[in-house]
Design a protein around this motif. Structure first.
Motif, PDB file in Angstrom:
ATOM      1  N   ASP A  66      41.967  45.684  30.150  1.00 35.24           N
ATOM      2  CA  ASP A  66      42.726  44.107  30.784  1.00 35.24           C
ATOM      3  C   ASP A  66      41.972  43.680  32.195  1.00 35.24           C
ATOM      4  O   ASP A  66      41.572  42.922  32.911  1.00 35.24           O
ATOM      5  CB  ASP A  66      44.423  44.209  30.493  1.00 35.24           C
ATOM      6  CG  ASP A  66      45.005  43.892  29.598  1.00 35.24           C
ATOM      7  OD1 ASP A  66      44.239  43.331  28.635  1.00 35.24           O
ATOM      8  OD2 ASP A  66      45.955  43.007  29.644  1.00 35.24           O
ATOM      9  N   VAL A 102      38.447  42.826  32.511  1.00 37.57           N
ATOM     10  CA  VAL A 102      38.513  41.661  31.899  1.00 37.57           C
ATOM     11  C   VAL A 102      38.652  40.761  32.977  1.00 37.57           C
ATOM     12  O   VAL A 102      38.074  38.835  33.316  1.00 37.57           O
ATOM     13  CB  VAL A 102      39.125  41.388  30.509  1.00 37.57           C
ATOM     14  CG1 VAL A 102      38.636  39.433  29.920  1.00 37.57           C
ATOM     15  CG2 VAL A 102      37.938  42.558  29.191  1.00 37.57           C
ATOM     16  N   GLU A 121      35.574  38.608  34.129  1.00 37.39           N
ATOM     17  CA  GLU A 121      36.230  37.443  33.925  1.00 37.39           C
ATOM     18  C   GLU A 121      35.559  37.144  31.893  1.00 37.39           C
ATOM     19  O   GLU A 121      34.163  38.039  32.090  1.00 37.39           O
ATOM     20  CB  GLU A 121      35.553  36.024  34.009  1.00 37.39           C
ATOM     21  CG  GLU A 121      35.511  36.010  35.660  1.00 37.39           C
ATOM     22  CD  GLU A 121      35.073  34.901  36.448  1.00 37.39           C
ATOM     23  OE1 GLU A 121      34.038  34.227  35.891  1.00 37.39           O
ATOM     24  OE2 GLU A 121      35.823  34.087  37.318  1.00 37.39           O
ATOM     25  N   GLU A 122      36.385  37.157  30.733  1.00 36.18           N
ATOM     26  CA  GLU A 122      35.830  36.724  29.490  1.00 36.18           C
ATOM     27  C   GLU A 122      34.561  36.578  29.588  1.00 36.18           C
ATOM     28  O   GLU A 122      34.702  37.154  28.620  1.00 36.18           O
ATOM     29  CB  GLU A 122      36.772  36.259  29.109  1.00 36.18           C
ATOM     30  CG  GLU A 122      36.920  35.149  28.943  1.00 36.18           C
ATOM     31  CD  GLU A 122      36.069  34.246  28.358  1.00 36.18           C
ATOM     32  OE1 GLU A 122      35.788  34.405  27.553  1.00 36.18           O
ATOM     33  OE2 GLU A 122      36.155  32.602  28.680  1.00 36.18           O
ATOM     34  N   GLU A 165      30.484  39.373  29.024  1.00 30.67           N
ATOM     35  CA  GLU A 165      30.497  39.885  27.753  1.00 30.67           C
ATOM     36  C   GLU A 165      30.329  41.157  28.567  1.00 30.67           C
ATOM     37  O   GLU A 165      30.317  42.609  28.203  1.00 30.67           O
ATOM     38  CB  GLU A 165      30.176  39.644  26.609  1.00 30.67           C
ATOM     39  CG  GLU A 165      30.398  40.752  25.218  1.00 30.67           C
ATOM     40  CD  GLU A 165      30.037  40.336  23.795  1.00 30.67           C
ATOM     41  OE1 GLU A 165      29.606  41.111  22.911  1.00 30.67           O
ATOM     42  OE2 GLU A 165      30.658  39.106  23.417  1.00 30.67           O
ATOM     43  N   ARG A 179      36.170  34.789  25.037  1.00 36.14           N
ATOM     44  CA  ARG A 179      36.527  35.688  24.576  1.00 36.14           C
ATOM     45  C   ARG A 179      37.829  36.595  24.084  1.00 36.14           C
ATOM     46  O   ARG A 179      38.094  36.422  25.369  1.00 36.14           O
ATOM     47  CB  ARG A 179      35.220  36.909  24.721  1.00 36.14           C
ATOM     48  CG  ARG A 179      33.692  36.210  24.060  1.00 36.14           C
ATOM     49  CD  ARG A 179      33.111  36.402  25.248  1.00 36.14           C
ATOM     50  NE  ARG A 179      31.005  36.443  25.693  1.00 36.14           N
ATOM     51  CZ  ARG A 179      30.772  35.196  25.343  1.00 36.14           C
ATOM     52  NH1 ARG A 179      31.181  34.191  25.381  1.00 36.14           N
ATOM     53  NH2 ARG A 179      29.294  35.317  25.131  1.00 36.14           N
ATOM     54  N   TYR A 180      37.802  37.523  23.378  1.00 34.49           N
ATOM     55  CA  TYR A 180      39.315  38.151  23.143  1.00 34.49           C
ATOM     56  C   TYR A 180      38.725  39.639  22.665  1.00 34.49           C
ATOM     57  O   TYR A 180      38.512  39.855  21.963  1.00 34.49           O
ATOM     58  CB  TYR A 180      40.618  37.520  22.376  1.00 34.49           C
ATOM     59  CG  TYR A 180      41.128  36.242  22.585  1.00 34.49           C
ATOM     60  CD1 TYR A 180      41.710  36.040  23.951  1.00 34.49           C
ATOM     61  CD2 TYR A 180      40.158  35.301  21.986  1.00 34.49           C
ATOM     62  CE1 TYR A 180      41.644  34.093  24.198  1.00 34.49           C
ATOM     63  CE2 TYR A 180      40.527  34.234  22.318  1.00 34.49           C
ATOM     64  CZ  TYR A 180      41.670  33.660  23.799  1.00 34.49           C
ATOM     65  OH  TYR A 180      41.843  32.173  23.870  1.00 34.49           O
ATOM     66  N   TYR A 181      38.947  40.956  23.723  1.00 36.31           N
ATOM     67  CA  TYR A 181      39.139  41.835  24.061  1.00 36.31           C
ATOM     68  C   TYR A 181      40.346  42.770  23.283  1.00 36.31           C
ATOM     69  O   TYR A 181      41.400  42.293  23.470  1.00 36.31           O
ATOM     70  CB  TYR A 181      38.695  42.634  25.364  1.00 36.31           C
ATOM     71  CG  TYR A 181      37.271  41.849  25.660  1.00 36.31           C
ATOM     72  CD1 TYR A 181      35.602  42.456  25.420  1.00 36.31           C
ATOM     73  CD2 TYR A 181      37.202  40.516  26.721  1.00 36.31           C
ATOM     74  CE1 TYR A 181      34.270  41.045  25.922  1.00 36.31           C
ATOM     75  CE2 TYR A 181      36.344  39.356  26.529  1.00 36.31           C
ATOM     76  CZ  TYR A 181      34.987  39.993  26.350  1.00 36.31           C
ATOM     77  OH  TYR A 181      34.386  39.438  26.743  1.00 36.31           O
ATOM     78  N   SER A 206      42.734  43.395  19.538  1.00 39.06           N
ATOM     79  CA  SER A 206      41.776  41.998  19.570  1.00 39.06           C
ATOM     80  C   SER A 206      42.236  41.081  18.872  1.00 39.06           C
ATOM     81  O   SER A 206      41.816  39.563  19.704  1.00 39.06           O
ATOM     82  CB  SER A 206      40.420  41.844  19.145  1.00 39.06           C
ATOM     83  OG  SER A 206      39.338  41.211  19.480  1.00 39.06           O
TER      84      SER A 206
END
Length: 314
Positions: free
Chosen positions: A104, A107, A111-112, A115, A154-156, A254
């Motif tokens: 977190d 990211v 910034e999401e 990547e 994007r969600y990690y 994710s």
């Protein structure tokens, strides 16, 4: 016999060195990142609690003082800046494992949409962590990226950075109650803590084929297909590998972050099984809670029924 005892002693010292090294590496990294202007310092607070908790239930146990045995100045500084983890690690559960907090932080700062930059930062930290011959405490081995479509947010997620079956089961249960989206938690609880699907509750979901859900090995960024467990939970095309317990894979976090933030996707994947009644959901949550309390008794942890920071599960 003396030779056997000496070997056991050497192995114990090695495992202690691995835990201490990895704990210090993660903590120093998070403290350094927290100096950046946009950094949420509450993530340092949370990662300290998560590491201290895992140290407490480790075999052998590891106190904060043991982690910082060679750096008392750092220990005192952290106690002044972040007193709550020191006060509550022996009574409250973490809602997630340490590397998730690191993710977190990275990211948010990188910034999401960046990547590659995020992956490189995670890889660099992963390279600094020591891997013993057997135990790999506090290490996440995989990262997953989910997107509604190729041009969207994007969600990690990372895999559970716990070592051993019992710590993993404890954190998975806590995450079901307090961290993961309810949709994903229901899917995990459909199986938790066993590999057999419950016959009275089916919360598994099926992600649309248009959704990106792509996992990578952190050591070399090689893409890896979902395991059988993630195929069962989310309807993903599986590699056929059946290695990790339910809830441990990077895909879980994710996908949880995806459905938390994309209401349209959550509505599309919401399960419709006739078993999803309020009564059955209460029953499955009782089952998970009973298992969690039993595991905590097994490791000698006296729980105040709260997840850090002060989420009351009573």
């Amino acid at each position: 016999m003396d030779a056997e005892r000496e070997t056991e002693k050497e192995e114990l010292l090695k495992s202690e060195d691995v835990f201490r090294n990895n704990a210090l590496t993660i903590i120093f990294e998070m403290v350094e990142l927290s100096n950046e202007s946009a950094a949420p310092v509450e993530l340092v607070d949370e990662v300290l609690h998560s590491i201290f908790f895992l140290g407490k239930i480790n075999q052998p146990p590891f106190s904060p003082e043991m982690i910082f045995v060679n750096d008392e100045e750092m220990l005192e500084e952290l106690k002044l800046s972040y007193p709550r983890p020191f006060d509550l690690y022996s009574s409250q559960l973490p809602k997630r494992s340490p590397f998730s907090c690191v993710l977190d932080m990275i990211v948010i700062l990188k910034e999401e949409e960046n990547e590659n930059v995020i992956m490189e930062a995670l890889q660099e930290l992963n390279r600094q962590l020591f891997r013993g011959r057997e135990a790999k405490p506090l290490i996440s081995s995989t990262v997953c990226v989910s997107q509604k479509d190729k041009n969207s947010v994007r969600y990690y997620g990372v895999s559970m950075s716990t070592s051993g079956s019992i710590p993993g089961q404890i954190v998975v249960a806590a995450s079901c109650y307090s961290y993961w989206d309810s949709c994903v938690a229901d899917a995990v609880m459909t199986y938790y803590p066993n590999t057999i699907k419950k016959n009275y509750f089916d919360g598994t979901i099926r992600l649309p084929e248009t959704i990106r859900c792509q996992a990578f090995r952190l050591s070399d960024r090689t893409e890896i297909l979902p395991c059988v467990k993630c195929g069962n939970l989310f309807g993903l095309r599986s590699s056929g590998v059946n290695k990790w317990a339910y809830g441990n894979c990077a895909e879980v976090e994710s996908v949880s972050n995806l459905v938390k933030n994309e209401r349209e996707i959550k509505e599309r994947v919401r399960p419709t099984s006739e078993t999803l009644t309020d009564e059955n959901r209460k029953r499955v949550k009782r089952s998970v809670m009973n298992r969690l309390k039993g595991l905590l008794r097994d490791v000698g942890f006296t729980w105040d029924n709260k997840v850090y920071p002060n989420i009351d599960l009573r």
